[in-house]
Motif scaffolding. Sequence first.
Motif, PDB file in Angstrom:
ATOM      1  N   GLU A  92       0.822  -1.202   0.000  1.00 53.66           N
ATOM      2  CA  GLU A  92       0.000   0.000   0.000  1.00 53.66           C
ATOM      3  C   GLU A  92       0.857   1.253   0.000  1.00 53.66           C
ATOM      4  O   GLU A  92       0.552   2.238  -0.689  1.00 53.66           O
ATOM      5  CB  GLU A  92      -0.925   0.008   1.226  1.00 53.66           C
ATOM      6  N   GLU A  96       0.999   4.147  -2.827  1.00 49.17           N
ATOM      7  CA  GLU A  96       0.776   5.559  -2.515  1.00 49.17           C
ATOM      8  C   GLU A  96       1.962   6.410  -2.966  1.00 49.17           C
ATOM      9  O   GLU A  96       1.781   7.513  -3.500  1.00 49.17           O
ATOM     10  CB  GLU A  96       0.547   5.748  -1.017  1.00 49.17           C
ATOM     11  N   ASN A 182      -7.091   4.703   1.936  1.00 49.22           N
ATOM     12  CA  ASN A 182      -6.173   5.033   3.025  1.00 49.22           C
ATOM     13  C   ASN A 182      -4.962   5.853   2.583  1.00 49.22           C
ATOM     14  O   ASN A 182      -4.040   6.066   3.372  1.00 49.22           O
ATOM     15  CB  ASN A 182      -5.681   3.740   3.697  1.00 49.22           C
ATOM     16  N   ASP A 184      -3.903   8.866   2.494  1.00 47.30           N
ATOM     17  CA  ASP A 184      -4.127  10.233   2.954  1.00 47.30           C
ATOM     18  C   ASP A 184      -3.042  11.190   2.460  1.00 47.30           C
ATOM     19  O   ASP A 184      -3.330  12.341   2.119  1.00 47.30           O
ATOM     20  CB  ASP A 184      -4.177  10.266   4.487  1.00 47.30           C
TER      21      ASP A 184
END
Length: 220
Positions: A92, A96, A182, A184
């Motif tokens: 993840e 990102e 997620n 952010d």
Amino acid sequence: MAAVPLVLQWGRERYMIKYDYDDLRDTTLGQFKEVCREVTGVPTNGMKLIFSGAIMKDDASPLAYYGIYPGASLKLIGRKEGAEKGVPVTEEEREENAIIHKIDDLSNEATDVLSSRIEAYLADAQIYIQQYSSGALDGISDQTLEEIKSKDRKNLQDSYLFVNETLMQYLLKLDGIECPPNADKARQRRRQAVRLLQSWMEQMDRKREGVKQAEKTISQ
């Protein structure tokens, strides 16, 4: 217009940091290192900042002393706190980071393409406003004056349309970047990039309105 942000390069990461000419005169290298620590996590005592191939060493000197200007690119060398512990990077996080790189690439590309065009438009528009509202061209025949006005007005309009349309294209590209639930940091980076481009558009619109107001004065 708002100053073009500094570009801080740290490995594959690129950060945009807003500093205008006054900031560069007032901010010391030591203070800027603290900003770099906040955005990268690299401790100030373990970082090196490079500009134009030279390491900046005097923490008490302002950034302007080193010749840094809005839009300049600086390179940071150093390891993030805790990096030596070998904390694993999750899938993840890799995803990102890739999104953040894509956002930064778009934002940097927009800066490269548009910053000089925006500055030129704002400067030309201000000259247009001043010369026609101050009476600087008094004494010129109406026909000649109208020819000059028509040419200047067309140049301004063409420049405005190019910048505005290009900004819209980049905003659409940024809007098309999808961020996982997620991610952010990626969403925050995208918001920052969008706000920067929108601020440029707002400056163009304000100056264009100033041109329209000046033309109303001219016609009276």
